[in-house]
Design an enzyme around this catalytic site. Structure first.
Site, PDB file in Angstrom:
ATOM      1  CG  HIS A 139      53.225 -59.436   9.274  1.00 44.52           C
ATOM      2  ND1 HIS A 139      52.415 -58.380   8.702  1.00 44.52           N
ATOM      3  CD2 HIS A 139      53.491 -59.925   8.049  1.00 44.52           C
ATOM      4  CE1 HIS A 139      52.821 -58.070   7.481  1.00 44.52           C
ATOM      5  NE2 HIS A 139      53.299 -59.195   7.078  1.00 44.52           N
TER       6      HIS A 139
ATOM      7  CG  ASP B 164      56.772 -61.508   5.373  1.00 43.61           C
ATOM      8  OD1 ASP B 164      55.583 -61.018   5.595  1.00 43.61           O
ATOM      9  OD2 ASP B 164      57.746 -60.788   4.915  1.00 43.61           O
TER      10      ASP B 164
ATOM     11  CG  HIS C 173      57.011 -56.388   7.842  1.00 39.37           C
ATOM     12  ND1 HIS C 173      57.530 -57.523   8.044  1.00 39.37           N
ATOM     13  CD2 HIS C 173      55.950 -56.501   6.532  1.00 39.37           C
ATOM     14  CE1 HIS C 173      56.901 -58.382   7.211  1.00 39.37           C
ATOM     15  NE2 HIS C 173      56.049 -57.823   6.287  1.00 39.37           N
TER      16      HIS C 173
ATOM     17  NE  ARG D  51      56.924 -61.447   1.013  1.00 42.28           N
ATOM     18  CZ  ARG D  51      55.957 -61.812   1.734  1.00 42.28           C
ATOM     19  NH1 ARG D  51      55.142 -60.885   2.291  1.00 42.28           N
ATOM     20  NH2 ARG D  51      55.894 -63.057   1.863  1.00 42.28           N
TER      21      ARG D  51
HETATM   22  C1  SIN Z   1      54.366 -57.357   3.304  1.00 44.65           C
HETATM   23  O1  SIN Z   1      53.620 -57.668   4.460  1.00 44.65           O
HETATM   24  O2  SIN Z   1      55.197 -58.170   2.961  1.00 44.65           O
HETATM   25  C2  SIN Z   1      54.163 -56.071   2.578  1.00 44.65           C
HETATM   26  C3  SIN Z   1      54.826 -54.946   3.024  1.00 44.65           C
HETATM   27  C4  SIN Z   1      54.719 -53.756   2.408  1.00 44.65           C
HETATM   28  O3  SIN Z   1      53.673 -53.588   1.599  1.00 44.65           O
HETATM   29  O4  SIN Z   1      55.153 -52.703   2.542  1.00 44.65           O
END
Ligand code: SIN
Length: 280
Positions: A106, A108, A256, A271
């Site tokens: 996905h 974000d 990602h 994050r």
């Molecule tokens: C996310 O999807 O923002 C998290 C990615 C991660 O935990 O590496």
């Protein structure tokens, strides 16, 4: 390597990880008062390499937040666990009892009308083995598509929704209330990057529900094909975390996937997410 990536950098060092996506960057400590020239070079590195990584960022959460703010206003995520002292910091914590991770490709918050520009994720507790994050270059993915597929999708939009992801844990009433606040978004299937002008594939398996104005079966089949592009190894790089490593990715150019292979070990990452604009 893009032409821009051949321009030298003066305030940071760059170690590319693949031909088009991912570079490790050295030469600074993440905080709010880095010089403007350095922020400009970090921003340029992000555009060139789409996801950039920094090691050994043993900084305070305030510095993480302040660094993020140098790239734009920060979002508060309405559905995730966030830090109480800093609601703009999303906390992703998995351990022995976790059943689900972020292991769907996905970009974000594409369910927002104005999805995030970028995400800056710091490793806080990292398992000895596993828990890598994979990134896919969606510009390379678009460029690699057969002509007939590109012709089919070039002028299309698709629907994006939080419902079948975050919405699964809500009651019907909660889901309806949240839908008023966060109505379905309709974004181009092929997005033009607002800064580089490059075209990239902009549908993802976590949040896209259908290609608009297309027969549902055809849409589902085409989306399955488009989602698979993120899994092509030639479009990817993979990041092995350490405590205090940071990944900063451009949601307009990459998707990602967080490998969920470490349970029962604990993995905690935090994050901050920079607001973006409406895709065109
Ligand atoms: C996310 O999807 O923002 C998290 C990615 C991660 O935990 O590496």
């Amino acid at each position: 390597m893009s032409a821009a990536a051949e321009q030298p950098f003066e305030t940071i060092e760059i170690a590319p990880m693949s031909p088009t996506i991912g570079a490790e960057i050295r030469g600074f400590r993440m905080c709010g008062d880095l010089p403007e020239e350095q922020i400009a070079e970090i921003r340029r590195a992000l555009l060139d390499w789409k996801v950039i990584f920094f090691r050994d960022q043993d900084v305070r959460v305030e510095e993480h937040v302040a660094f993020g703010r140098r790239f734009g206003e920060l979002e508060v995520h309405p559905f995730t666990p966030n830090r109480e002292d800093h609601p703009e910091v999303v906390v992703i914590h998995h351990g022995p009892k976790s059943k689900l991770g972020q292991n769907t490709w996905h970009s974000d918050v594409t369910w927002r009308l104005e999805p995030s520009l970028g995400s800056i994720l710091r490793g806080r507790v990292i398992p000895d083995i596993g828990g890598d994050t994979l990134f896919a270059d969606m510009i390379a993915a678009y460029e690699g598509l057969p002509d007939e597929i590109r012709e089919k999708i070039d002028c299309r939009t698709a629907t994006h929704s939080f419902r079948h992801n975050f919405g699964r844990a809500m009651t019907d009433e909660q889901r309806e209330a949240m839908s008023e606040k966060y109505p379905d978004a309709h974004h181009p299937v092929v997005r033009t990057h607002p800064e580089t002008g490059q075209k990239g594939l902009y549908v993802n398996a976590a949040f896209t529900t259908a290609i608009d104005d297309m027969d549902p079966e055809e849409s589902a089949k085409l989306l399955r094909f488009l989602y698979r592009q993120a899994s092509v190894p030639e479009y990817q790089c993979r990041f092995r975390w350490q405590e205090n490593s940071v990944a900063f990715w451009d949601n307009r150019a990459v998707q990602h996937y967080a490998a969920f292979d470490y349970v029962p070990a604990v993995r905690r990452v935090e994050r901050v997410t920079v607001k973006g604009d409406a895709p065109f």
